[in-house]
Design a protein around this motif. Structure first.
Motif, PDB file in Angstrom:
ATOM      1  N   LEU A  10     -13.668  14.144  15.966  1.00  8.71           N
ATOM      2  CA  LEU A  10     -14.010  12.511  17.068  1.00  8.71           C
ATOM      3  C   LEU A  10     -13.805  13.973  18.644  1.00  8.71           C
ATOM      4  O   LEU A  10     -14.363  13.155  19.804  1.00  8.71           O
ATOM      5  CB  LEU A  10     -13.549  11.264  16.866  1.00  8.71           C
ATOM      6  N   THR A  11     -12.401  13.984  18.595  1.00 10.52           N
ATOM      7  CA  THR A  11     -12.006  14.285  19.514  1.00 10.52           C
ATOM      8  C   THR A  11     -13.605  15.712  20.130  1.00 10.52           C
ATOM      9  O   THR A  11     -13.662  15.230  21.809  1.00 10.52           O
ATOM     10  CB  THR A  11     -10.976  15.480  20.107  1.00 10.52           C
ATOM     11  N   ALA A  12     -13.830  16.266  19.570  1.00 11.29           N
ATOM     12  CA  ALA A  12     -15.164  17.272  20.187  1.00 11.29           C
ATOM     13  C   ALA A  12     -16.807  16.153  20.880  1.00 11.29           C
ATOM     14  O   ALA A  12     -16.907  16.463  21.457  1.00 11.29           O
ATOM     15  CB  ALA A  12     -15.303  18.402  18.798  1.00 11.29           C
ATOM     16  N   VAL A  13     -16.252  14.826  19.780  1.00 12.67           N
ATOM     17  CA  VAL A  13     -17.928  14.599  20.468  1.00 12.67           C
ATOM     18  C   VAL A  13     -17.572  14.061  21.736  1.00 12.67           C
ATOM     19  O   VAL A  13     -18.794  13.870  22.347  1.00 12.67           O
ATOM     20  CB  VAL A  13     -17.793  13.902  19.934  1.00 12.67           C
ATOM     21  N   ALA A  14     -16.181  13.147  21.888  1.00 12.73           N
ATOM     22  CA  ALA A  14     -16.066  12.913  23.104  1.00 12.73           C
ATOM     23  C   ALA A  14     -15.407  13.920  24.071  1.00 12.73           C
ATOM     24  O   ALA A  14     -16.435  13.634  25.500  1.00 12.73           O
ATOM     25  CB  ALA A  14     -14.537  11.964  23.285  1.00 12.73           C
ATOM     26  N   ASP A  15     -15.756  15.315  23.720  1.00  9.52           N
ATOM     27  CA  ASP A  15     -15.410  16.470  24.893  1.00  9.52           C
ATOM     28  C   ASP A  15     -16.359  16.980  25.414  1.00  9.52           C
ATOM     29  O   ASP A  15     -17.237  16.117  26.719  1.00  9.52           O
ATOM     30  CB  ASP A  15     -14.664  17.299  24.464  1.00  9.52           C
ATOM     31  N   ARG A  16     -18.141  16.700  24.303  1.00  8.43           N
ATOM     32  CA  ARG A  16     -18.690  16.676  24.604  1.00  8.43           C
ATOM     33  C   ARG A  16     -19.896  15.826  25.364  1.00  8.43           C
ATOM     34  O   ARG A  16     -20.569  16.995  26.506  1.00  8.43           O
ATOM     35  CB  ARG A  16     -19.914  17.730  23.119  1.00  8.43           C
ATOM     36  N   ALA A  17     -19.612  14.794  25.268  1.00  5.48           N
ATOM     37  CA  ALA A  17     -20.586  14.052  25.890  1.00  5.48           C
ATOM     38  C   ALA A  17     -19.181  13.214  26.842  1.00  5.48           C
ATOM     39  O   ALA A  17     -20.174  12.593  27.693  1.00  5.48           O
ATOM     40  CB  ALA A  17     -20.629  12.541  24.989  1.00  5.48           C
ATOM     41  N   GLY A  18     -18.545  13.919  27.437  1.00  3.19           N
ATOM     42  CA  GLY A  18     -17.658  13.621  28.886  1.00  3.19           C
ATOM     43  C   GLY A  18     -17.245  12.468  28.203  1.00  3.19           C
ATOM     44  O   GLY A  18     -17.543  11.845  30.025  1.00  3.19           O
ATOM     45  N   VAL A  19     -16.696  11.674  27.293  1.00  3.68           N
ATOM     46  CA  VAL A  19     -15.937  10.625  27.782  1.00  3.68           C
ATOM     47  C   VAL A  19     -14.947  10.561  26.962  1.00  3.68           C
ATOM     48  O   VAL A  19     -14.277  11.500  26.557  1.00  3.68           O
ATOM     49  CB  VAL A  19     -17.404   9.242  27.019  1.00  3.68           C
ATOM     50  N   SER A  20     -14.496   9.730  26.985  1.00  2.00           N
ATOM     51  CA  SER A  20     -13.214   9.135  26.259  1.00  2.00           C
ATOM     52  C   SER A  20     -13.294   9.355  24.205  1.00  2.00           C
ATOM     53  O   SER A  20     -14.623   8.758  23.906  1.00  2.00           O
ATOM     54  CB  SER A  20     -12.292   7.527  26.460  1.00  2.00           C
ATOM     55  N   ILE A  21     -12.200   9.262  23.375  1.00  2.16           N
ATOM     56  CA  ILE A  21     -12.197   9.216  22.601  1.00  2.16           C
ATOM     57  C   ILE A  21     -12.355   7.459  22.055  1.00  2.16           C
ATOM     58  O   ILE A  21     -13.359   7.721  21.524  1.00  2.16           O
ATOM     59  CB  ILE A  21     -10.865   9.441  21.355  1.00  2.16           C
ATOM     60  N   ALA A  22     -11.946   6.725  22.815  1.00  2.00           N
ATOM     61  CA  ALA A  22     -12.191   5.109  22.671  1.00  2.00           C
ATOM     62  C   ALA A  22     -13.753   4.579  22.635  1.00  2.00           C
ATOM     63  O   ALA A  22     -14.724   4.163  22.289  1.00  2.00           O
ATOM     64  CB  ALA A  22     -11.541   4.266  23.671  1.00  2.00           C
ATOM     65  N   THR A  23     -14.451   5.725  24.007  1.00  2.00           N
ATOM     66  CA  THR A  23     -15.417   5.398  24.263  1.00  2.00           C
ATOM     67  C   THR A  23     -16.974   5.749  22.815  1.00  2.00           C
ATOM     68  O   THR A  23     -17.699   5.130  22.720  1.00  2.00           O
ATOM     69  CB  THR A  23     -16.120   5.931  25.454  1.00  2.00           C
ATOM     70  N   ALA A  24     -16.270   7.154  22.686  1.00  2.00           N
ATOM     71  CA  ALA A  24     -17.355   7.430  21.355  1.00  2.00           C
ATOM     72  C   ALA A  24     -17.000   6.904  20.029  1.00  2.00           C
ATOM     73  O   ALA A  24     -18.323   6.383  19.219  1.00  2.00           O
ATOM     74  CB  ALA A  24     -16.848   8.746  21.182  1.00  2.00           C
ATOM     75  N   SER A  25     -16.144   6.292  19.942  1.00  2.00           N
ATOM     76  CA  SER A  25     -15.487   5.382  18.768  1.00  2.00           C
ATOM     77  C   SER A  25     -16.480   3.844  18.931  1.00  2.00           C
ATOM     78  O   SER A  25     -16.549   3.627  17.859  1.00  2.00           O
ATOM     79  CB  SER A  25     -14.051   5.004  18.389  1.00  2.00           C
ATOM     80  N   LYS A  26     -16.050   3.312  19.928  1.00  2.00           N
ATOM     81  CA  LYS A  26     -17.634   2.395  20.240  1.00  2.00           C
ATOM     82  C   LYS A  26     -18.764   2.572  19.575  1.00  2.00           C
ATOM     83  O   LYS A  26     -19.622   1.607  18.987  1.00  2.00           O
ATOM     84  CB  LYS A  26     -16.958   1.684  21.233  1.00  2.00           C
TER      85      LYS A  26
END
Length: 347
Positions: A10-26
């Motif tokens: 999930l950290t990699a997803v957040a980094d790729r999208a340029g958002v926080s881990i919390a936002t990616a999780s949402k």
């Protein structure tokens, strides 16, 4: 499908999208308090990285397979869907249906594979979508089991697909007409870019060659799998001075166009013109007269596709990347011996 390797986090997803881990999780948990543009960036990152949430099934533990189709009113696709649904009921799997946009602005594979990942689908069955190397790359990145039914293009051998023996089907239909005495046979083939359509026409040519006949190029037309396109192609052939005594269509829907072209020109089927369809959908038995057609086991194709997707989800690779089921000919009332030449005949 791609080789096994470290699963993206999930950290990699957040980094790729340029958002926080919390936002990616949402986004992954379908919260509504995320801006559409941000949601799109996260979904794109998920698809590009092939991220799947732990146990990427629905919260209630049920498996769901998505059935993607580009033409929603296709009898062919509906017969395949019937087989998929019946097979899914037997193993207690859910099936959802969605559309892959086609036409002048087709939906890129990255878009619908992203939908599969974010919806946590077990896998997908894709019917008549454009399949290219880019399509396979998107599927591979998403790490979602996908089976394509009778793809128009098959440029990537690693892609798993299910279809039927199209060459044999075209040859069998032609042999039936030759056996009735037809020597001037027209073909309304599907698009030349379609491997199944080309195989059917190749089967036709093979049967003609074996009978010592050379097909007239004017009697072989490649058009869309569409009633109106087939109507125009058949009309042109049937207006020729030496018109065909039989026409082989590459789908039942195309055969409807051939029947209509004959009706408009005052030709009776099968007295003046024999017509053969392909697919043997429910349309074939409903036409007037009932249509002789090459039977594709469409429901069985759907069943095999569903079982293959579930097997891939469980880590089992299919025995072959392209699975073919046998065709057969169903003879009804639309074919008969050709009319006699001369007065009252076709010339």
């Amino acid at each position: 499908m791609p080789a096994a390797g470290p699963r993206p986090t999930l950290t990699a997803v957040a980094d790729r999208a340029g958002v926080s881990i919390a936002t990616a999780s949402k986004v992954l948990n379908r919260h509504t308090d995320v801006a559409p543009a941000t949601r799109a960036r996260v979904e794109t990152a998920v698809a590009e990285l092939g991220y799947r949430t732990p146990g990427a099934r629905r919260a209630d533990g049920r498996r769901t397979v998505e059935f993607l189709v580009d033409v929603l009113d296709s009898p062919y696709a509906m017969e395949v869907l019937r087989g998929v649904t019946l097979a899914a009921e037997e193993v207690d799997v859910d099936v959802t249906v969605s559309r892959v946009r086609g036409g002048d602005r087709p939906e890129p594979a990255s878009s619908w594979t992203r939908r599969l990942v974010t919806a946590r689908r077990t896998g997908a069955i894709v019917v008549t979508a454009q399949v290219t190397g880019t399509t396979y790359a998107s599927i591979a990145r998403a790490r979602v089991p996908v089976v394509v039914v009778d793809p128009l293009h098959l440029t990537t051998p690693e892609l798993v697909s299910v279809g039927s023996t199209n060459w044999s089907g075209g040859r069998t239909a032609t042999e039936h007409l030759l056996g009735l005495g037809h020597t001037r046979i027209g073909v309304v083939g599907g698009p030349e870019a379609s491997i199944s359509a080309v195989a059917r026409v190749d089967g036709f040519r093979s049967a003609c060659q074996r009978a010592g006949l050379t097909p007239d190029p004017d009697l072989v037309r490649h058009v869309a799998f569409d009633r109106d396109a087939a109507l125009h192609a058949a009309d042109a052939m049937l207006r020729l001075p030496d018109r065909p005594t039989a026409v082989l269509a590459s789908s039942d829907v195309q055969a409807l166009g051939v029947l209509e072209a004959a009706r408009r020109l005052g030709l009776a089927v099968p007295r003046d013109l024999s017509v053969v369809g392909y697919d043997d959908t429910y349309l074939a038995a409903w036409t007037n007269p009932p249509l002789t057609s090459v039977h594709q086991p469409l429901q069985d194709i759907g069943r095999v596709a569903l079982r293959t997707v579930l097997g891939m989800d469980e880590g089992r690779l299919p025995d072959a990347h392209h699975i073919e089921l046998a065709t057969s000919l169903v003879v009804r009332d639309s074919t008969a011996p050709p009319p006699p030449a001369g007065p009252g005949g076709h010339r």
